[in-house]
Design an enzyme around this catalytic site. Structure first.
Site, mmCIF file in Angstrom:
data_model
loop_
_atom_site.group_PDB
_atom_site.id
_atom_site.type_symbol
_atom_site.label_atom_id
_atom_site.label_comp_id
_atom_site.label_asym_id
_atom_site.label_seq_id
_atom_site.Cartn_x
_atom_site.Cartn_y
_atom_site.Cartn_z
ATOM 1 C CG PHE A 7 53.065 38.083 41.800
ATOM 2 C CD1 PHE A 7 52.146 38.365 40.931
ATOM 3 C CD2 PHE A 7 54.413 37.519 41.367
ATOM 4 C CE1 PHE A 7 52.262 38.289 39.773
ATOM 5 C CE2 PHE A 7 54.568 37.554 39.795
ATOM 6 C CZ PHE A 7 53.166 37.914 38.944
ATOM 7 C CG ASP A 8 49.553 41.400 48.479
ATOM 8 O OD1 ASP A 8 50.361 41.146 49.188
ATOM 9 O OD2 ASP A 8 48.374 41.304 48.125
ATOM 10 C CG PHE A 9 50.189 34.871 49.038
ATOM 11 C CD1 PHE A 9 50.713 34.070 47.830
ATOM 12 C CD2 PHE A 9 49.260 34.168 49.744
ATOM 13 C CE1 PHE A 9 50.314 32.767 47.659
ATOM 14 C CE2 PHE A 9 49.101 32.917 49.743
ATOM 15 C CZ PHE A 9 49.364 32.164 48.685
#
Length: 212
Positions: A7-9
């Site tokens: 996941f990107d944040f």
């Protein structure tokens, strides 16, 4: 079969859009009074701070990045909000044995600050941030590093994010990709980069993993 989700944040797991826009407005108005609008700052969401300030103030990159980080850290907790269903979905995925990690262009300490606020530290095996790589997304290095740390195949991995950097990094690394419809850039913008999936809601991941 998908066994790991990267996941990107920012803008994917935690809504930091208002924080980012207000931070850019603060530092840019100080340096270029009245020249930037909040709408202008949307395009700065996604790239690393160094990339962005190399374009805006090439001779003052370090100074501008430091000013940005100082204001951003001071106002972080008051300006971020949580997206619906993120924590409960991540908990269900982890219970099902799906391995979870974060691959971001932010520094590790800033990602950690957001995770602490969300109460989500226990859900991720590790974080890969700006300080862990030489090349940030869309370069494949961060995603390939995550795959190496997980010790799984590319075919079993998916990169999820709210910007084209995330989708391009996933494609460049040879993994499946998903864009999130709640991206501030908009669903149509993400579709241009042909992700394998578009998530309308975080819970869509439960179906995707089950059917993969």
């Amino acid at each position: 079969m998908i066994k790991a989700l990267l996941f990107d944040f920012d803008g994917t797991l935690l809504n930091t859009n208002e924080l980012i826009i207000q931070t850019f407005m603060h530092v840019l108005n100080e340096r270029f009074p009245g020249q930037y609008s909040p709408q202008d700052c949307i395009k700065f969401i996604g790239p690393s701070l160094i990339e962005t300030f190399e374009q805006i103030t090439p001779n003052e990159v370090d100074e501008m990045v430091e000013k940005y980080r100082e204001w951003n850290q001071a106002h972080h907790d008051e300006l971020v909000t949580e997206y619906d269903g993120v924590i409960t979905t991540l908990e269900q995925l982890k219970e099902q044995g799906i391995r979870l990690a974060i691959v971001s262009t932010k520094r590790r300490d800033t990602i950690q600050k957001g995770l602490n606020l969300m109460g989500a530290n226990h859900l991720f095996e590790f974080l890969i941030g700006l300080d862990d790589v030489k090349n940030v997304k869309p370069h494949p290095e961060p995603v390939l590093l995550a795959i190496e740390k997980l010790g799984i195949n590319k075919e079993e991995t998916m990169m999820i994010g709210d910007n084209y950097h995330d989708i391009e990094a996933g494609k460049n690394a040879g993994v499946k990709t998903a864009g999130v419809a709640w991206s501030i850039q908009g669903e149509d913008f993400l579709r241009q980069y042909n992700p394998d999936y578009i998530l309308q809601h975080m819970t869509d991941l439960l179906t995707i993993v089950k059917e993969s």
